[in-house]
Design a protein around this motif. Structure first.
Motif, PDB file in Angstrom:
ATOM      1  N   SER A 281       0.858  -1.188   0.000  1.00 50.25           N
ATOM      2  CA  SER A 281       0.000   0.000   0.000  1.00 50.25           C
ATOM      3  C   SER A 281       0.889   1.232   0.000  1.00 50.25           C
ATOM      4  CB  SER A 281      -0.902   0.011   1.242  1.00 50.25           C
ATOM      5  OG  SER A 281      -1.481   1.286   1.426  1.00 50.25           O
ATOM      6  N   ALA A 282       0.818   2.030  -1.070  1.00 45.97           N
ATOM      7  CA  ALA A 282       1.689   3.199  -1.191  1.00 45.97           C
ATOM      8  C   ALA A 282       1.453   4.176  -0.046  1.00 45.97           C
ATOM      9  CB  ALA A 282       1.461   3.882  -2.537  1.00 45.97           C
ATOM     10  N   GLU A 283       0.193   4.390   0.328  1.00 43.90           N
ATOM     11  CA  GLU A 283      -0.111   5.338   1.400  1.00 43.90           C
ATOM     12  C   GLU A 283       0.489   4.873   2.727  1.00 43.90           C
ATOM     13  OE1 GLU A 283      -2.268   4.053  -0.695  1.00 43.90           O
ATOM     14  OE2 GLU A 283      -3.012   5.775  -1.844  1.00 43.90           O
ATOM     15  N   ARG A 287       3.722   6.644   4.793  1.00 41.41           N
ATOM     16  CA  ARG A 287       3.642   7.118   6.181  1.00 41.41           C
ATOM     17  C   ARG A 287       4.689   6.423   7.047  1.00 41.41           C
ATOM     18  NH1 ARG A 287      -1.960   6.736   5.127  1.00 41.41           N
ATOM     19  NH2 ARG A 287      -2.012   4.682   6.140  1.00 41.41           N
ATOM     20  N   GLU A 288       4.843   5.113   6.847  1.00 40.21           N
ATOM     21  CA  GLU A 288       5.779   4.353   7.678  1.00 40.21           C
ATOM     22  C   GLU A 288       7.212   4.817   7.487  1.00 40.21           C
ATOM     23  OE1 GLU A 288       7.194  -0.287   8.483  1.00 40.21           O
ATOM     24  OE2 GLU A 288       5.576   0.148   7.066  1.00 40.21           O
ATOM     25  N   THR A 293       3.323  12.211   1.060  1.00 38.39           N
ATOM     26  CA  THR A 293       2.055  11.507   0.860  1.00 38.39           C
ATOM     27  C   THR A 293       1.182  12.186  -0.192  1.00 38.39           C
ATOM     28  OG1 THR A 293       1.131  12.733   2.735  1.00 38.39           O
ATOM     29  CG2 THR A 293       2.026  10.546   3.185  1.00 38.39           C
ATOM     30  N   SER A 294       1.762  13.107  -0.929  1.00 35.52           N
ATOM     31  CA  SER A 294       1.032  13.767  -2.020  1.00 35.52           C
ATOM     32  C   SER A 294       2.064  14.397  -2.966  1.00 35.52           C
ATOM     33  CB  SER A 294       0.082  14.842  -1.480  1.00 35.52           C
ATOM     34  OG  SER A 294       0.805  15.850  -0.788  1.00 35.52           O
ATOM     35  N   GLY A 295       1.576  14.829  -4.110  1.00 37.24           N
ATOM     36  CA  GLY A 295       2.450  15.501  -5.065  1.00 37.24           C
ATOM     37  C   GLY A 295       3.170  14.525  -5.985  1.00 37.24           C
ATOM     38  N   GLU A 296       4.082  15.085  -6.780  1.00 37.82           N
ATOM     39  CA  GLU A 296       4.774  14.294  -7.791  1.00 37.82           C
ATOM     40  C   GLU A 296       5.640  13.199  -7.172  1.00 37.82           C
ATOM     41  OE1 GLU A 296       7.925  14.936 -11.525  1.00 37.82           O
ATOM     42  OE2 GLU A 296       7.159  16.664 -10.393  1.00 37.82           O
ATOM     43  N   ALA A 297       6.308  13.505  -6.056  1.00 37.98           N
ATOM     44  CA  ALA A 297       7.167  12.503  -5.419  1.00 37.98           C
ATOM     45  C   ALA A 297       6.348  11.294  -4.982  1.00 37.98           C
ATOM     46  CB  ALA A 297       7.894  13.107  -4.218  1.00 37.98           C
TER      47      ALA A 297
END
Length: 594
Positions: A281-283, A287-288, A293-297
């Motif tokens: 899970s990317a989200e 966080r871990e 958690t947003s944007g191009e990166a």
């Protein structure tokens, strides 16, 4: 012998310190810390003229652990000095560890807590000294030191009775966020794996690594298949990629032979988490590992993580379609075992002598070594947190857990039929479930087993991630003239596997829960016939013949498992509570033990 002091030295608060852990490595490190502190007390006894009674010497102490109590015979008048030197040695070792881990020494009230008692020579010799030492030790444990500490940084997240340290250790990984006390940072640092070491007395695999072990063994058997190699390589590349930055060092299982080749060795040691699709899970990973958690990166990170998720899904599909291997189980098991009435056994008149205590000490050593050997074998793929002979804490994959419980129980009787019986608990829990809560639930299950009249029982529990749970408790051996050697875990094992693919449907639970009261009022013959009908109705199998054969076996095992646990009750009667609990556990085993 009558001219010797009997010295008893004990470390208190051991179980609490060990089990206040977030990870399996914390847990194992806590166990090893206690073992090594006890070894400090043992070393003082060995350096002096004292004669060690408990524990028995072992060349495998780093594998099997060390009891938290030392019993020795010292020359008359020297017992107090010996106990004081042992206590000082334990405290010196603890401070040495803190200095090395934190760069300073901080207060850790109650850790280590060394309690000791000395019984001088007296008429009656060793037996009377033993009784007196036990009385004095019990009295000493009632005296506590209470130190007020200011929690400037709040309480420790694992042990709220300690304040969090003012400054955490240096060199922590990016995902390390816990706020811990000095004592728990010591556990965390000693148990933390790194890429330089492949073996450590302090580390054991993660819950993911244990749960996925049977699946990864099958993958490693077929690692030269081009399709398998390709997907494992994708997983490896994504995890090890420096830009992705999600590599988490892990420890290998003792029972998994080290394979040849970099790719296979990565899966063997570090791949436990990554064969699950829900690990990708990317989200959650962002966080871990403290990534955007947003944007191009984050978009770039998500695309890379998606490659890993697809590879995990494809690997599972390839293993299922080409090699008939089921996906990795999400469950593993905690095994806890305790010899029944060990304290009373040591104080029985027939056992209350220096010679007999020395023999029992050696028997416990042999039990611990045998249990560890069995758990670490490739047939079980387990790992011992500690094995003291009279008690045991271990982890096993779901598929081998029942066999592991049986083997560890049998190890006691193999070493000596004269030792007390063993009560055990086996708790199946989800790899993502909080470890501390799972450990607490396993202790509750063990208490339920030891509450059975006559003890000598097994509790089998499951704890789903949702919190749903059930505990089935039964005597190890159920009277059955058709199969007198079968243990309760053997009867439950029918539901974990089927060569024909037959399995129970969860619909059986609905019908049993609705009709169990009426069923249990029937005569045995009518009850058996109706149970067979219900089980047959809720058995799924490729052919009607296989359905009938499995249903007959399953109904018979459920009938036996449904007997009351009390030895005072008629063994032919059926307990509504036992029947429902057994059926719930049976359905769980069929769903999750693979």
């Amino acid at each position: 012998m009558d001219g010797q002091d009997l010295v008893v030295i004990a470390l208190s608060g051991v179980q609490r310190f060990i089990e206040e852990s977030r990870s399996t490595s914390d847990l194992r490190a806590g166990s090893r810390i206690i073992a090594e502190l006890t070894e400090q007390a043992v070393s003082v006894c060995q350096e002096s003229a004292a004669e060690l009674v408990f524990p028995a010497p072992s060349k495998k102490r780093k594998d099997v652990g060390m009891p938290n109590r030392v019993v020795a015979l010292a020359p008359a008048g020297q017992g107090t000095t010996l106990a004081q030197r042992a206590t000082a040695r334990v405290n010196e070792k603890w401070k040495e560890w803190l200095q090395k881990t934190l760069g300073r020494i901080e207060e850790t009230p109650g850790m280590p807590a060394v309690t000791w008692a000395v019984a001088p020579p007296r008429p009656g010799g060793y037996p009377e000294q033993w009784k007196e030492a036990q009385r004095r030790l019990a009295a000493r444990k009632q005296v506590r030191n209470f130190t007020a500490l200011e929690a400037r940084n709040g309480p420790c997240q694992l042990s709220p009775h300690w304040p969090a340290t003012t400054k955490p250790p240096k060199g922590l990984p990016s995902f390390e966020r816990d706020t811990l006390s000095a004592a728990n940072w010591l556990k965390r640092k000693l148990g933390r794996p790194n890429d330089k070491e492949s073996v450590s007395p302090y580390g054991i695999p993660s819950t993911y690594g244990i749960a996925s072990a049977p699946f990864r063994i099958e993958v490693l058997k077929n690692i030269n298949d081009p399709d398998v190699t390709e997907q494992v390589d994708y997983l490896h590349q994504v995890v090890q990629d420096e830009d992705t930055g999600i590599h988490i060092p892990n420890w290998p299982l003792p029972g998994m032979p080290k394979p040849q080749g970099e790719l296979a060795q990565w899966l063997w040691r570090h791949g436990g988490q990554w064969v699950y699709t829900d690990s990708w899970s990317a989200e959650s990973l962002a966080r871990e590992f403290r990534k955007p958690t947003s944007g191009e990166a984050f978009d770039n990170f998500s695309r890379t993580v998606e490659i890993g998720r697809i590879a995990a899904a494809d690997l599972q599909k390839i293993m299922r379609d080409k090699f008939q291997v089921a996906p990795p189980s999400s469950y593993l098991a905690i095994l806890v075992q305790d010899l029944d009435g060990m304290g009373s056994y040591l104080s029985e008149e027939k056992n209350l002598s220096h010679k007999r205590h020395t023999e029992i000490s050696d028997q416990l050593r042999r039990v611990a070594e045998r249990q560890t050997e069995l758990l670490h074998d490739s047939a079980l793929l387990g790992v011992a947190v500690y094995a003291g002979g009279d008690d045991l804490l271990a982890f096993l994959p779901a598929a081998t857990a029942l066999a592991g419980a049986r083997a560890c129980r049998q190890a006691v009787t193999e070493v000596s039929p004269e030792l007390p019986t063993a009560s055990s608990a086996l708790l199946f829990f989800h790899r993502k479930y909080p470890l501390r809560l799972a450990l607490a639930a396993s202790r509750e299950a063990l208490a339920a087993a030891k509450n059975v009249p006559g003890k000598n029982a097994l509790a089998v529990s499951y704890l789903r991630r949702s919190g749903t749970q059930e505990t089935y408790v039964q005597k190890w051996a159920l009277p059955d003239h058709n199969d007198p050697e079968a243990l309760v875990c053997d009867r439950l094992s029918l539901f974990t596997r089927s060569e024909t693919g037959a399995r129970l449907s969860p619909g059986l639970l609905r019908d049993l829960e609705r009709d169990s009261h009426a069923l249990c009022t029937l005569s045995l013959d009518l009850f058996t016939a109706e149970l067979q009908r219900l089980v047959h109705r809720h058995t799924l199998a490729p052919t009607s013949e296989q359905q009938k054969a499995f249903a007959l076996k399953a109904a018979e095992q459920l009938r036996l498992l449904g007997r009351p646990t009390s030895a005072l009750e008629d063994s032919e009667k059926i307990s509504e509570q036992s029947l429902i609990a057994a059926a719930r556990v049976a359905v769980f085993l069929r769903q999750e033990c693979r």
